[in-house]
Design a protein around this motif. Structure first.
Motif, PDB file in Angstrom:
ATOM      1  N   VAL A 594       0.857  -1.184   0.000  1.00  0.00           N
ATOM      2  CA  VAL A 594       0.000   0.000   0.000  1.00  0.00           C
ATOM      3  C   VAL A 594       0.895   1.237   0.000  1.00  0.00           C
ATOM      4  CG1 VAL A 594      -1.789   1.289   1.217  1.00  0.00           C
ATOM      5  CG2 VAL A 594      -1.820  -1.224   1.232  1.00  0.00           C
ATOM      6  N   ASN A 595       0.661   2.142  -0.938  1.00  0.00           N
ATOM      7  CA  ASN A 595       1.442   3.369  -1.060  1.00  0.00           C
ATOM      8  C   ASN A 595       0.508   4.576  -1.028  1.00  0.00           C
ATOM      9  OD1 ASN A 595       3.846   1.806  -1.574  1.00  0.00           O
ATOM     10  ND2 ASN A 595       3.135   1.557  -3.677  1.00  0.00           N
ATOM     11  N   LEU A 596       0.954   5.638  -0.381  1.00  0.00           N
ATOM     12  CA  LEU A 596       0.211   6.891  -0.314  1.00  0.00           C
ATOM     13  C   LEU A 596       1.080   8.021  -0.852  1.00  0.00           C
ATOM     14  CD1 LEU A 596      -1.444   6.789   3.234  1.00  0.00           C
ATOM     15  CD2 LEU A 596      -2.624   6.625   1.039  1.00  0.00           C
ATOM     16  N   ALA A 597       0.471   8.928  -1.605  1.00  0.00           N
ATOM     17  CA  ALA A 597       1.199  10.089  -2.117  1.00  0.00           C
ATOM     18  C   ALA A 597       0.281  11.297  -2.123  1.00  0.00           C
ATOM     19  CB  ALA A 597       1.723   9.817  -3.528  1.00  0.00           C
ATOM     20  N   GLY A 598       0.837  12.463  -1.839  1.00  0.00           N
ATOM     21  CA  GLY A 598       0.060  13.690  -1.849  1.00  0.00           C
ATOM     22  C   GLY A 598       0.915  14.875  -2.239  1.00  0.00           C
ATOM     23  N   SER A 599       0.268  15.877  -2.834  1.00  0.00           N
ATOM     24  CA  SER A 599       0.991  17.087  -3.210  1.00  0.00           C
ATOM     25  C   SER A 599       0.082  18.296  -3.034  1.00  0.00           C
ATOM     26  CB  SER A 599       1.469  17.003  -4.673  1.00  0.00           C
ATOM     27  OG  SER A 599       0.366  16.930  -5.562  1.00  0.00           O
ATOM     28  N   TYR A 600       0.721  19.470  -2.882  1.00  0.00           N
ATOM     29  CA  TYR A 600      -0.038  20.717  -2.730  1.00  0.00           C
ATOM     30  C   TYR A 600       0.732  21.834  -3.413  1.00  0.00           C
ATOM     31  CZ  TYR A 600      -2.587  24.621  -0.735  1.00  0.00           C
ATOM     32  OH  TYR A 600      -3.334  25.767  -0.586  1.00  0.00           O
ATOM     33  N   ARG A 601       0.006  22.627  -4.226  1.00  0.00           N
ATOM     34  CA  ARG A 601       0.614  23.730  -4.946  1.00  0.00           C
ATOM     35  C   ARG A 601       0.570  24.981  -4.089  1.00  0.00           C
ATOM     36  NH1 ARG A 601      -2.754  25.159  -9.600  1.00  0.00           N
ATOM     37  NH2 ARG A 601      -2.327  23.012 -10.228  1.00  0.00           N
ATOM     38  N   LEU A 602       1.727  25.415  -3.629  1.00  0.00           N
ATOM     39  CA  LEU A 602       1.818  26.623  -2.810  1.00  0.00           C
ATOM     40  C   LEU A 602       1.603  27.876  -3.652  1.00  0.00           C
ATOM     41  CD1 LEU A 602       4.903  25.665  -0.626  1.00  0.00           C
ATOM     42  CD2 LEU A 602       2.494  25.571   0.034  1.00  0.00           C
ATOM     43  N   THR A 603       2.253  27.910  -4.811  1.00  0.00           N
ATOM     44  CA  THR A 603       2.095  29.002  -5.769  1.00  0.00           C
ATOM     45  C   THR A 603       2.069  28.386  -7.164  1.00  0.00           C
ATOM     46  OG1 THR A 603       4.458  29.388  -6.170  1.00  0.00           O
ATOM     47  CG2 THR A 603       3.487  30.457  -4.232  1.00  0.00           C
ATOM     48  N   GLU A 604       1.954  29.212  -8.183  1.00  0.00           N
ATOM     49  CA  GLU A 604       1.971  28.698  -9.552  1.00  0.00           C
ATOM     50  C   GLU A 604       3.305  28.063  -9.895  1.00  0.00           C
ATOM     51  OE1 GLU A 604      -0.495  28.442 -11.756  1.00  0.00           O
ATOM     52  OE2 GLU A 604      -1.775  29.127 -10.107  1.00  0.00           O
ATOM     53  N   GLN A 605       4.334  28.389  -9.127  1.00  0.00           N
ATOM     54  CA  GLN A 605       5.667  27.878  -9.429  1.00  0.00           C
ATOM     55  C   GLN A 605       6.173  26.832  -8.425  1.00  0.00           C
ATOM     56  OE1 GLN A 605       5.164  31.426  -9.360  1.00  0.00           O
ATOM     57  NE2 GLN A 605       4.754  31.296 -11.571  1.00  0.00           N
ATOM     58  N   VAL A 606       5.527  26.688  -7.296  1.00  0.00           N
ATOM     59  CA  VAL A 606       6.084  25.849  -6.224  1.00  0.00           C
ATOM     60  C   VAL A 606       5.057  24.836  -5.741  1.00  0.00           C
ATOM     61  CG1 VAL A 606       7.161  25.822  -3.945  1.00  0.00           C
ATOM     62  CG2 VAL A 606       7.573  27.755  -5.496  1.00  0.00           C
ATOM     63  N   ASP A 607       5.447  23.557  -5.720  1.00  0.00           N
ATOM     64  CA  ASP A 607       4.643  22.467  -5.154  1.00  0.00           C
ATOM     65  C   ASP A 607       5.446  21.788  -4.052  1.00  0.00           C
ATOM     66  OD1 ASP A 607       3.086  23.084  -7.326  1.00  0.00           O
ATOM     67  OD2 ASP A 607       2.759  21.009  -7.927  1.00  0.00           O
ATOM     68  N   VAL A 608       4.750  21.332  -3.038  1.00  0.00           N
ATOM     69  CA  VAL A 608       5.358  20.435  -2.055  1.00  0.00           C
ATOM     70  C   VAL A 608       4.681  19.073  -2.205  1.00  0.00           C
ATOM     71  CG1 VAL A 608       5.995  22.227  -0.414  1.00  0.00           C
ATOM     72  CG2 VAL A 608       3.736  21.177  -0.258  1.00  0.00           C
ATOM     73  N   PHE A 609       5.415  18.007  -1.924  1.00  0.00           N
ATOM     74  CA  PHE A 609       4.836  16.678  -2.070  1.00  0.00           C
ATOM     75  C   PHE A 609       5.457  15.731  -1.048  1.00  0.00           C
ATOM     76  CE2 PHE A 609       8.447  16.916  -4.961  1.00  0.00           C
ATOM     77  CZ  PHE A 609       9.131  15.719  -4.761  1.00  0.00           C
TER      78      PHE A 609
END
Length: 641
Positions: A594-609
């Protein structure tokens, strides 16, 4: 002698290519993709018929994976996503960076042809098999997995199927992207790319790498605590120039340098800790030209490609004990003529390909330097009627240096029922798999080649359907397949032989895709495979049951993404070797990851994951006595400029 897990059957050379490596990116554009279902297949396949073909017109079983899906899953090593493809079994001999074999529909690993940007990757010095260990996924735009015998189109290495990988190309103004991540097992990974393109040119350059302290290659539960590290650096680039509206000249290149700590393999004990390692380099390149006449109806494609894969095996004192090098050079020409009249479309394809392969090995116990050449002639006729029925017929003749000339053929049919959206499909094909240079002439301390080996001969068919449901928010696909191989080449521990009689593999592949609400997509697959050799013995490392479920959800105005992946690998058999390297069958326990992954776009240029792999810390072996990583977590940052 190198430390490795004995390959369960054989190894071989010869293949073919064509991928659409320089098909304009706009022609490859797609929405989302699922595992071969009608609702999500992209508009075109460039692999199924060697010419761009609408998904509704492909009679062979096909799965397409997009770069968007790879990003949602946060796939770092490409072989991991192949575990979710129906009919595909993946076996890794330890953690990331170790020998990784991919088998389609119960065929052997060297019966799968692997193409990257039009370049055949199968290694003549590694049994004509492609080791997926060092193929990172950071620059991949698209993967097509074509299942069933495809020798009529692609030659000797395509008895089980074809995996065609296309990397990203430049599009739009100059842009740059970068990502970095770190996490468990002392892992640090990163990638960066620049790209640009317009109607006259496109260019892309990327670099990616990974450094990891790793875990023990030999299963730590068997008393092997030593960590085995891994290093990989990969550079890739492509450039295409279109001097006129109907012509294109392109070049692609790829270079990988790697080092993987390994462990010894001892007869009677299996894998055990040691200070050994394997290091190597791979470089590939292709130059290709395309031109079309009569408003694009008559197309000509010519290219030359070359690949070189080299690796050194070192002992605990870091002394090279053996070296292997595989070289492959290919010249190819293909022409496609499209004719239309009334409700019919006719596409005539002809191709000629010449390939030279060389395998070189040097060690304290033997030196090996052998070459083989072959020339293949390909013809195909594709007929489309009323935009509902598509029929293809293909034939190939191979003139081989060492073996009898071989002729293979394939036919497919696809029919679309407008009232229900149902696609009915079927295919039948034959295949030939030549013995590898190592099987014929190789020699180690425990193995001697057999120059009397005969090529394997395969025949197989499949039939299935793709059915959209629930107003096209869901799609179901099902396929039955049956394949038989005569003169199967198998290892005896000391040499290779042709088995008498006929080996058979049959099974069922199921796929389901559902979008119950907007932006929530569930994709599942299930494969049942029944494979045995001519003696009735189960084929090793082919699980009887494979299943997967992937759930992806985009939310917060598409700024956030969450992905859940579940992979089930059923019970499988493997070979265990005694002190004299005689083998016996052992069984590998089933496992679920079982694998989990998530990401969030802070700005139009920067994502954290972030992601967690093997969430429930399952302990399992994909190959007898070889370990696998436990639970692992990673976090990272993506930039786009």
């Amino acid at each position: 002698m190198p430390a490795f897990a004995p390959r369960p059957v054989r190894t071989l050379p010869l293949a073919i290519l064509f991928s659409g490596a320089f098909l304009p990116l706009s022609a490859l554009a797609q929405d989302t993709a699922t595992q071969g279902t009608t609702v999500a297949l992209p508009a075109l396949s460039v692999t199924a018929n060697r010419v761009p073909t609408p998904a509704a017109g492909t009679g062979s079983a096909l799965t397409i994976i997009t770069g968007e899906e790879l990003e949602q899953r946060q796939t770092s090593v490409l072989s991991d996503v192949l575990r979710e493809v129906p009919g595909v079994a993946v076996n890794r001999t330890g953690p990331v960076g170790t020998l990784t074999q991919v088998r389609i529909r119960g065929s052997e690993g060297n019966q799968t042809l692997v193409i990257v940007d039009g370049i055949e990757m199968n290694d003549p010095s590694s049994g004509s098999e492609y080791d997926f260990a060092n193929l990172l996924a950071g620059d991949v735009e698209r993967v097509e997995v074509l299942r069933g015998p495809q020798s009529a189109l692609y030659g000797s290495d395509a008895v089980g199927g074809v995996i065609n990988i296309v990397t990203r190309r430049g599009k739009g103004p100059l842009s740059a992207k970068a990502a970095v991540e770190g996490g468990s097992f002392g892992t640090l990974a990163g990638r960066a790319s620049v790209a640009a393109g317009n109607e006259r040119y496109d260019a892309a350059l990327s670099g990616q790498g990974v450094i990891s302290d790793g875990v023990s290659v030999a299963d730590r539960r068997r008393g092997n605590p030593e960590k085995d590290g891994y290093r990989n650096g990969t550079l890739a680039g492509n450039f295409a120039l279109r001097p006129t509206d109907n012509s294109e000249i392109g070049v692609v290149g790829r270079y990988t340098r790697f080092r993987a700590d390994t462990d010894d393999f001892v007869g009677g004990r299996g894998a055990v800790d040691s200070g050994t390692d394997t290091s190597g380099e791979q470089y590939f390149g292709r130059l290709q030209g395309k031109v079309a006449f009569f408003d694009g109806r008559w197309e000509h494609i010519a290219g030359v490609s070359h690949g070189n894969q080299q690796r050194d095996y070192r002992d605990s004192a870091k002394t090279v004990t053996s070296s292997y090098e595989g070289r492959k050079t290919k010249l190819d020409y293909q022409t496609n003529l499209t004719l239309t009249g009334g409700p019919a479309e006719h596409v005539l394809t002809a191709a000629v390909e010449h390939e030279d392969e060389k395998a070189i090995s040097k060690s304290s116990f033997s030196n090996f330097d052998r070459s083989i050449g072959s020339t293949g002639l390909v013809g195909q006729y594709k007929l489309g009627l009323f935009e509902r029925l598509t029929l293809t017929g293909s034939v190939r003749h191979d003139d081989n240096d060492l073996f009898r000339d071989a002729t293979t053929w394939r036919t497919t049919a696809a029919y679309l029922i407008d009232s229900t959206g149902t696609k009915l499909r079927a295919s039948y094909g034959t295949g030939v798999k030549n013995p590898t240079l190592f099987e014929l002439y190789g020699y180690t301390a425990t193995y001697a080649g057999n120059p009397d080996l005969k090529p394997e001969k395969a025949r197989g068919w499949d039939a299935g359907f793709d059915q959209p449901l629930w107003g096209r928010r869901a799609s179901l696909d099902a396929t039955y397949f049956n394949q038989r191989i005569r003169d199967l080449i198998t290892g005896t521990g000391r040499t290779s032989v042709n088995m008498p009689g006929e080996s058979r593999v049959r099974g069922v592949e199921l796929g389901l895709s559902v979008e119950p609400v907007d932006k929530l997509v569930l994709r599942g697959s299930y494969t049942l495979t029944d494979g045995e050799d001519s003696t009735g013995t189960e084929l090793v490392r082919r699980p009887r049951q494979l299943a997967s479920l992937n759930v992806n959800y985009r939310f917060l105005d598409d700024r956030a993404n969450a992905n859940l992946g579940i992979v089930y690998n059923g019970r499988a058999s493997d070979w265990a070797y005694d002190a004299a390297y005689n083998r016996q069958v052992v069984h590998l326990a089933p496992y679920t990851l079982v694998n989990l992954a998530g990401s969030y776009r802070l700005t139009e240029q920067v994502d954290v994951f972030a992601r967690v792999e093997n969430l429930f810390d399952r302990h399992y072996e994909e190959v007898w006595t070889y370990g696998a990583p436990g639970r692992a977590g990673y976090v990272g940052l993506r930039l786009a400029l």
